[in-house]
Structures are given as structure tokens and as C-alpha cells.
Design an enzyme around this catalytic site. Structure first.
Site, PDB file in Angstrom:
ATOM      1  N   ASP A 119     -31.585  50.581  39.184  1.00 15.83           N
ATOM      2  CA  ASP A 119     -31.759  50.636  40.440  1.00 15.83           C
ATOM      3  C   ASP A 119     -33.242  50.542  40.706  1.00 15.83           C
ATOM      4  OD1 ASP A 119     -32.350  50.674  43.268  1.00 15.83           O
ATOM      5  OD2 ASP A 119     -31.178  52.548  43.368  1.00 15.83           O
ATOM      6  N   VAL A 120     -33.725  48.712  41.184  1.00 17.93           N
ATOM      7  CA  VAL A 120     -34.994  48.679  41.370  1.00 17.93           C
ATOM      8  C   VAL A 120     -35.834  49.460  42.572  1.00 17.93           C
ATOM      9  CG1 VAL A 120     -34.505  46.405  40.107  1.00 17.93           C
ATOM     10  CG2 VAL A 120     -34.464  46.393  42.570  1.00 17.93           C
ATOM     11  N   ILE A 128     -32.688  39.318  42.362  1.00 13.04           N
ATOM     12  CA  ILE A 128     -32.070  40.747  43.179  1.00 13.04           C
ATOM     13  C   ILE A 128     -32.659  40.183  44.716  1.00 13.04           C
ATOM     14  CG2 ILE A 128     -32.753  42.942  43.372  1.00 13.04           C
ATOM     15  CD1 ILE A 128     -32.392  43.193  40.230  1.00 13.04           C
ATOM     16  N   ALA A 174     -30.797  42.692  52.127  1.00 13.91           N
ATOM     17  CA  ALA A 174     -31.342  42.911  53.331  1.00 13.91           C
ATOM     18  C   ALA A 174     -29.958  43.524  53.987  1.00 13.91           C
ATOM     19  CB  ALA A 174     -31.568  41.789  54.251  1.00 13.91           C
ATOM     20  N   TYR A 203     -31.416  33.303  58.504  1.00 17.62           N
ATOM     21  CA  TYR A 203     -31.933  34.077  57.235  1.00 17.62           C
ATOM     22  C   TYR A 203     -32.890  35.294  57.632  1.00 17.62           C
ATOM     23  CZ  TYR A 203     -32.886  33.839  52.377  1.00 17.62           C
ATOM     24  OH  TYR A 203     -33.004  34.249  51.004  1.00 17.62           O
ATOM     25  N   LYS A 236     -38.703  36.536  51.145  1.00 15.38           N
ATOM     26  CA  LYS A 236     -38.749  35.343  50.141  1.00 15.38           C
ATOM     27  C   LYS A 236     -40.092  35.062  50.159  1.00 15.38           C
ATOM     28  CE  LYS A 236     -34.512  35.223  48.398  1.00 15.38           C
ATOM     29  NZ  LYS A 236     -34.323  36.078  47.091  1.00 15.38           N
ATOM     30  N   ARG A 242     -21.953  29.709  47.031  1.00 13.45           N
ATOM     31  CA  ARG A 242     -21.083  30.911  47.583  1.00 13.45           C
ATOM     32  C   ARG A 242     -20.935  31.947  46.386  1.00 13.45           C
ATOM     33  NH1 ARG A 242     -17.368  29.964  51.829  1.00 13.45           N
ATOM     34  NH2 ARG A 242     -17.219  27.860  51.383  1.00 13.45           N
ATOM     35  N   THR A 243     -21.822  33.093  46.920  1.00 13.65           N
ATOM     36  CA  THR A 243     -21.669  34.308  45.915  1.00 13.65           C
ATOM     37  C   THR A 243     -21.379  35.589  47.008  1.00 13.65           C
ATOM     38  OG1 THR A 243     -23.913  35.027  46.413  1.00 13.65           O
ATOM     39  CG2 THR A 243     -23.563  33.371  44.538  1.00 13.65           C
TER      40      THR A 243
HETATM   41  P1  NDP Z   1     -25.144  38.257  44.245  1.00 15.30           P
HETATM   42  O1  NDP Z   1     -24.419  38.908  45.127  1.00 15.30           O
HETATM   43  O2  NDP Z   1     -24.252  37.498  42.981  1.00 15.30           O
HETATM   44  O3  NDP Z   1     -26.350  39.164  43.226  1.00 15.30           O
HETATM   45  C1  NDP Z   1     -27.060  39.904  44.290  1.00 15.30           C
HETATM   46  C2  NDP Z   1     -27.565  40.929  43.217  1.00 15.30           C
HETATM   47  O4  NDP Z   1     -28.586  41.585  43.784  1.00 15.30           O
HETATM   48  C3  NDP Z   1     -26.327  41.969  42.919  1.00 15.30           C
HETATM   49  O5  NDP Z   1     -26.263  41.857  41.346  1.00 15.30           O
HETATM   50  C4  NDP Z   1     -27.174  43.216  43.138  1.00 15.30           C
HETATM   51  O6  NDP Z   1     -26.752  44.269  42.113  1.00 15.30           O
HETATM   52  C5  NDP Z   1     -28.443  43.020  43.113  1.00 15.30           C
HETATM   53  N1  NDP Z   1     -29.253  44.211  43.903  1.00 15.30           N
HETATM   54  C6  NDP Z   1     -29.189  44.529  45.137  1.00 15.30           C
HETATM   55  N2  NDP Z   1     -29.794  45.523  45.321  1.00 15.30           N
HETATM   56  C7  NDP Z   1     -30.360  46.109  44.018  1.00 15.30           C
HETATM   57  C8  NDP Z   1     -30.927  47.193  43.608  1.00 15.30           C
HETATM   58  N3  NDP Z   1     -31.506  48.012  44.481  1.00 15.30           N
HETATM   59  N4  NDP Z   1     -31.196  47.233  42.199  1.00 15.30           N
HETATM   60  C9  NDP Z   1     -30.807  46.402  41.480  1.00 15.30           C
HETATM   61  N5  NDP Z   1     -30.027  45.440  41.788  1.00 15.30           N
HETATM   62  C10 NDP Z   1     -30.070  44.999  43.072  1.00 15.30           C
HETATM   63  O7  NDP Z   1     -25.827  37.149  44.745  1.00 15.30           O
HETATM   64  P2  NDP Z   1     -26.532  35.922  44.329  1.00 15.30           P
HETATM   65  O8  NDP Z   1     -26.136  35.313  42.926  1.00 15.30           O
HETATM   66  O9  NDP Z   1     -26.261  34.678  45.311  1.00 15.30           O
HETATM   67  O10 NDP Z   1     -28.224  36.224  44.496  1.00 15.30           O
HETATM   68  C11 NDP Z   1     -29.094  36.206  43.300  1.00 15.30           C
HETATM   69  C12 NDP Z   1     -30.539  35.923  43.896  1.00 15.30           C
HETATM   70  O11 NDP Z   1     -30.280  34.694  44.321  1.00 15.30           O
HETATM   71  C13 NDP Z   1     -30.833  36.627  45.216  1.00 15.30           C
HETATM   72  O12 NDP Z   1     -32.257  36.731  45.094  1.00 15.30           O
HETATM   73  C14 NDP Z   1     -30.640  35.420  46.111  1.00 15.30           C
HETATM   74  O13 NDP Z   1     -31.702  35.997  47.249  1.00 15.30           O
HETATM   75  C15 NDP Z   1     -31.094  34.327  45.301  1.00 15.30           C
HETATM   76  N6  NDP Z   1     -30.502  33.184  46.256  1.00 15.30           N
HETATM   77  C16 NDP Z   1     -29.224  32.958  46.560  1.00 15.30           C
HETATM   78  C17 NDP Z   1     -28.969  31.668  47.023  1.00 15.30           C
HETATM   79  C18 NDP Z   1     -27.298  31.450  47.581  1.00 15.30           C
HETATM   80  O14 NDP Z   1     -26.821  30.811  48.063  1.00 15.30           O
HETATM   81  N7  NDP Z   1     -26.308  32.376  46.701  1.00 15.30           N
HETATM   82  C19 NDP Z   1     -29.762  30.698  47.555  1.00 15.30           C
HETATM   83  C20 NDP Z   1     -30.971  30.984  47.157  1.00 15.30           C
HETATM   84  C21 NDP Z   1     -31.533  32.097  46.579  1.00 15.30           C
HETATM   85  P3  NDP Z   1     -25.279  45.166  42.066  1.00 15.30           P
HETATM   86  O15 NDP Z   1     -24.262  44.295  42.300  1.00 15.30           O
HETATM   87  O16 NDP Z   1     -25.379  45.875  40.773  1.00 15.30           O
HETATM   88  O17 NDP Z   1     -25.429  45.860  43.588  1.00 15.30           O
HETATM   89  C1  N5H Z   2     -29.084  31.112  56.169  1.00 19.60           C
HETATM   90  C2  N5H Z   2     -28.454  31.559  55.140  1.00 19.60           C
HETATM   91  C3  N5H Z   2     -27.257  32.596  55.592  1.00 19.60           C
HETATM   92  C4  N5H Z   2     -27.580  33.779  56.332  1.00 19.60           C
HETATM   93  C5  N5H Z   2     -28.314  34.746  55.488  1.00 19.60           C
HETATM   94  C6  N5H Z   2     -28.016  35.317  54.034  1.00 19.60           C
HETATM   95  C7  N5H Z   2     -28.451  36.182  53.405  1.00 19.60           C
HETATM   96  C8  N5H Z   2     -28.368  36.540  52.137  1.00 19.60           C
HETATM   97  C9  N5H Z   2     -29.327  37.452  51.291  1.00 19.60           C
HETATM   98  C10 N5H Z   2     -29.098  38.777  51.150  1.00 19.60           C
HETATM   99  C11 N5H Z   2     -29.588  39.187  49.664  1.00 19.60           C
HETATM  100  C12 N5H Z   2     -27.734  39.083  51.451  1.00 19.60           C
HETATM  101  C13 N5H Z   2     -27.207  40.654  51.428  1.00 19.60           C
HETATM  102  O1  N5H Z   2     -27.973  41.453  51.505  1.00 19.60           O
HETATM  103  C14 N5H Z   2     -25.842  41.342  51.980  1.00 19.60           C
HETATM  104  C15 N5H Z   2     -25.819  42.400  51.957  1.00 19.60           C
HETATM  105  O2  N5H Z   2     -26.053  42.847  53.241  1.00 19.60           O
HETATM  106  C16 N5H Z   2     -24.140  42.776  52.045  1.00 19.60           C
HETATM  107  N1  N5H Z   2     -23.694  42.619  50.602  1.00 19.60           N
HETATM  108  C17 N5H Z   2     -23.689  43.558  49.493  1.00 19.60           C
HETATM  109  O3  N5H Z   2     -24.361  44.591  49.723  1.00 19.60           O
HETATM  110  C18 N5H Z   2     -23.058  43.077  48.281  1.00 19.60           C
HETATM  111  C19 N5H Z   2     -21.856  43.850  47.916  1.00 19.60           C
HETATM  112  C20 N5H Z   2     -24.141  43.263  47.196  1.00 19.60           C
HETATM  113  C21 N5H Z   2     -23.619  42.743  45.698  1.00 19.60           C
HETATM  114  O4  N5H Z   2     -25.398  42.144  47.500  1.00 19.60           O
HETATM  115  C22 N5H Z   2     -26.359  42.397  47.405  1.00 19.60           C
HETATM  116  N2  N5H Z   2     -27.248  41.588  47.810  1.00 19.60           N
HETATM  117  O5  N5H Z   2     -27.015  43.435  46.736  1.00 19.60           O
HETATM  118  C23 N5H Z   2     -28.536  31.590  53.801  1.00 19.60           C
HETATM  119  C24 N5H Z   2     -27.698  31.026  52.798  1.00 19.60           C
HETATM  120  C25 N5H Z   2     -27.455  29.584  53.232  1.00 19.60           C
HETATM  121  C26 N5H Z   2     -28.290  31.065  51.516  1.00 19.60           C
HETATM  122  C27 N5H Z   2     -28.535  32.279  50.683  1.00 19.60           C
HETATM  123  C28 N5H Z   2     -27.025  33.180  50.777  1.00 19.60           C
HETATM  124  C29 N5H Z   2     -29.430  32.934  50.448  1.00 19.60           C
HETATM  125  C30 N5H Z   2     -29.750  33.964  49.531  1.00 19.60           C
HETATM  126  O6  N5H Z   2     -30.878  34.451  49.481  1.00 19.60           O
HETATM  127  O7  N5H Z   2     -28.823  34.903  48.959  1.00 19.60           O
END
Ligand code: NDP
Ligand code: N5H
Length: 257
Positions: free
Chosen positions: A67-68, A95, A98, A158, A165, A195-196
């Protein structure tokens, strides 16, 4: 292959499931011959990550909970990795977090706690893990993180993540300056929308992807595999002259006005 990663070991942080960008990166590094070390936030994710890694065609991966937000957990993880493998050659930080309520409406409504939580997990964590990882990168190496365009300009919804970021982007550059003398490069990939699990339920993702299809120079969204192959480039010696840089893997979207 000249730029094989055989004999090298990389830590990948942030695989949640098969859609994770970190999993796209893992597949590319594995295909290039690398050994992978996976970390996940809590033991809830151990089983799915182990199952995914089980689909790879070599069985040499290692797994640690990390856990970071917890400095002691980070120290313990890297101490264990040191004991188990000794040297690592790179780290992929994928990682971010929000609170969901901070990813809609107006940025001005962001709470102090929500702001600090996002900075803590999404930006400071790169400092904390780089400090521990560097002790194991005795042969030099490459650290990379994942960023998004919303840290460079205002992108609707965002919000607090955009500020995190921007902070992550400068964190990456300051780390690149510190670690260059140790032969360690630090870079970021700015991915287009994918889409993740994180993207689930935020904004109207369909219309975001439609805009990419209509306007991005390549007229298609990027894939985890495309990001993965750029990560492979950053981890390999092909990119040996690059540090402190953001590579946009976004079908060219960021050049548009
Ligand atoms: P995922 O949901 O697949 O990955 C997000 C990861 O963040 C999860 O594996 C989660 O771990 C981890 N995480 C959250 N909180 C903690 C914590 N306290 N300690 C350790 N790990 C943590 O999403 P993405 O693959 O989309 O996201 C990966 C990165 O890419 C992020 O930085 C995101 O902002 C960035 N990104 C994503 C885009 C998108 O369109 N999807 C576009 C541009 C950037 P766990 O599952 O174990 O909780
Ligand atoms: C403009 C956009 C769309 C609106 C904003 C999206 C932002 C996403 C980033 C963060 C990391 C999402 C997030 O923290 C979701 C959590 O509140 C709830 N989800 C979870 O807790 C799941 C279960 C875990 C695995 O997720 C995490 N993060 O721990 C941005 C998009 C067009 C692009 C995008 C999606 C960017 C990005 O940074 O991921």
C-alpha cells in the site's frame, strides 16, 4: 534480440485486472524476456494478480503486497524484494486514486482531505517508491510512471486528478535530475483514455472515446498493448538517452488545440 530484457527484473505496481495498463506493460516486458515482480495495494488483489500472472508462459514472477500510502509497507516490500532477487532494473508505477465525488462537478468544491489523498497516492508515492527502489538498482535502470493530459491542461471532470498529475509530472522531472548520476532514468507515459477499472463510472467514457475516434490524428483510442510497448522501449536500452520526459501515447490527441 539486441534489446532483449532477458536477465533483467522489473517491479510493476498497479495491476488490478486484465484491463489494467500495468498488465499491458507486464505483457510487453514479459514478452521481451524480463522477470516481473508484481505489487498490489491489499491482499484482496493477490489472488487475481497471481491468476493473471499464471497466464504468462514463464513461471518466474514474484508477488508482494504494498500500500503506497504506508512508508513502512514500502520499505518492507523493497527489503523483501532485495532479499529475494537482489538487483532490479526498473519500476513501472501505474497507481492513482481520487475520491469519486472529486471527479465530477467543479474543481473548486474539492475538499482538503480529497486533495491531499489524491496527491498522496498519485504523486508522492512515486517519490517514496523511487527512494527504496534506487537502493536495488545498482546496475542503473529505468523508472516510469503513468500520467494524463489533464495534468497539462484543463479536462472536464478530471479535476483533482489533473492537479495530482501536474504534481506527478514535476515529481518525475525532479527525480530524473536526482537519479541521473546513478544511471537511473525517470520518465512518464501520458496515455490516451483507456477503459479500465479506474475509468469505470467516471464521466461519460463512451463520448470521450468517440471524440478520440473523430478527432485524434490516428482516429482510434490507444490500447494497453500500445502503452505496454512504449514502456518496453523506456525500460530497454533503446531509450538510453531519454530521461525526465513525457511520451504521449495518445493517437496524437495532445497536439490538437
Ligand atoms: P486500474 O484501476 O487498472 O489501476 C489503478 C491501480 O492503482 C490499481 O491497481 C490500484 O491497486 C492502484 N492503487 C490505488 N491506490 C493504491 C494504493 N494506496 N497503494 C497501491 N496501489 C494503489 O487503472 P489504470 O490502469 O487505468 O491506471 C493506471 C495508471 O494509468 C493510473 O496512474 C492512471 O491515472 C493512469 N492513466 C490512465 C488512463 C486511462 O484512461 N485509463 C489514461 C492516462 C493515465 P489495487 O487494485 O491493488 O487497489
Ligand atoms: C477526464 C476523464 C474522466 C473523469 C476522471 C477520471 C479519473 C480517473 C482517475 C482516478 C485514478 C480514478 C479513481 O480513483 C476511481 C476511484 O475513485 C474509484 N475506483 C476504485 O476504487 C477502483 C476499485 C480502484 C481499482 O481504482 C483505483 N484507482 O484504485 C479522464 C479519462 C478520460 C482518462 C482516465 C481514466 C485517466 C486516469 O488517470 O485514469
Amino acid at each position: 534480440m539486441k534489446f532483449s530484457l532477458e536477465g533483467r527484473t522489473y517491479v510493476v505496481m498497479g495491476v488490478a485486472n486484465k484491463r489494467s495498463i500495468a498488465w499491458g506493460i507486464s505483457k510487453s516486458l514479459h514478452d521481451a524476456g524480463a522477470r516481473l515482480i508484481f505489487t498490489y495495494a491489499s491482499d484482496r488483489f493477490e489472488k487475481p494478480v497471481r491468476e493473471l500472472a499464471g497466464t504468462l508462459d514463464r513461471d518466474d514472477s514474484l508477488f508482494y503486497e504494498c500500500d503506497v500510502t504506508d512508508d513502512e509497507a514500502i520499505k518492507k516490500t523493497f527489503a523483501e524484494i532485495k532479499e529475494d532477487v537482489g538487483v532490479i532494473h526498473g519500476l513501472a508505477h501505474c497507481i492513482a486514486f481520487a475520491n469519486r465525488e472529486d471527479l465530477k462537478g467543479e474543481f473548486i468544491d474539492t475538499s482538503r482531505d480529497g486533495f491531499l489523498l489524491s496527491q498522496n497516492i498519485s504523486a508522492y508515492s512515486l517519490v517514496a517508491v523511487s527512494r527504496e527502489a534506487k537502493e536495488l538498482m545498482t546496475e542503473g535502470g529505468s523508472i516510469m510512471t503513468m500520467t494524463y493530459l489533464g495534468g497539462e491542461r484543463v479536462v472536464e471532470n478530471y479535476n483533482v486528478m489533473g492537479v495530482s498529475k501536474a504534481s506527478l509530472d514535476m515529481t518525475m522531472r525532479y527525480l530524473a535530475n536526482d537519479l541521473g548520476k546513478e544511471g537511473i532514468r525517470v520518465n512518464a507515459i501520458s496515455a490516451g483514455p483507456i477503459r479500465t477499472l479506474s475509468a469505470k463510472g467516471v464521466g461519460d467514457f463512451n463520448s470521450i472515446l468517440k471524440t478520440i475516434e473523430e478527432r485524434a490524428p490516428l482516429r482510434k483510442p490507444v490500447t494497453q498493448e500500445e502503452v505496454g510497448d512504449t514502456a518496453y522501449f523506456l525500460m530497454s536500452d533503446l531509450s538510453r538517452g531519454i530521461t525526465g520526459e513525457i511520451l504521449h501515447v495518445d493517437s496524437g490527441y495532445s497536439i490538437l488545440g
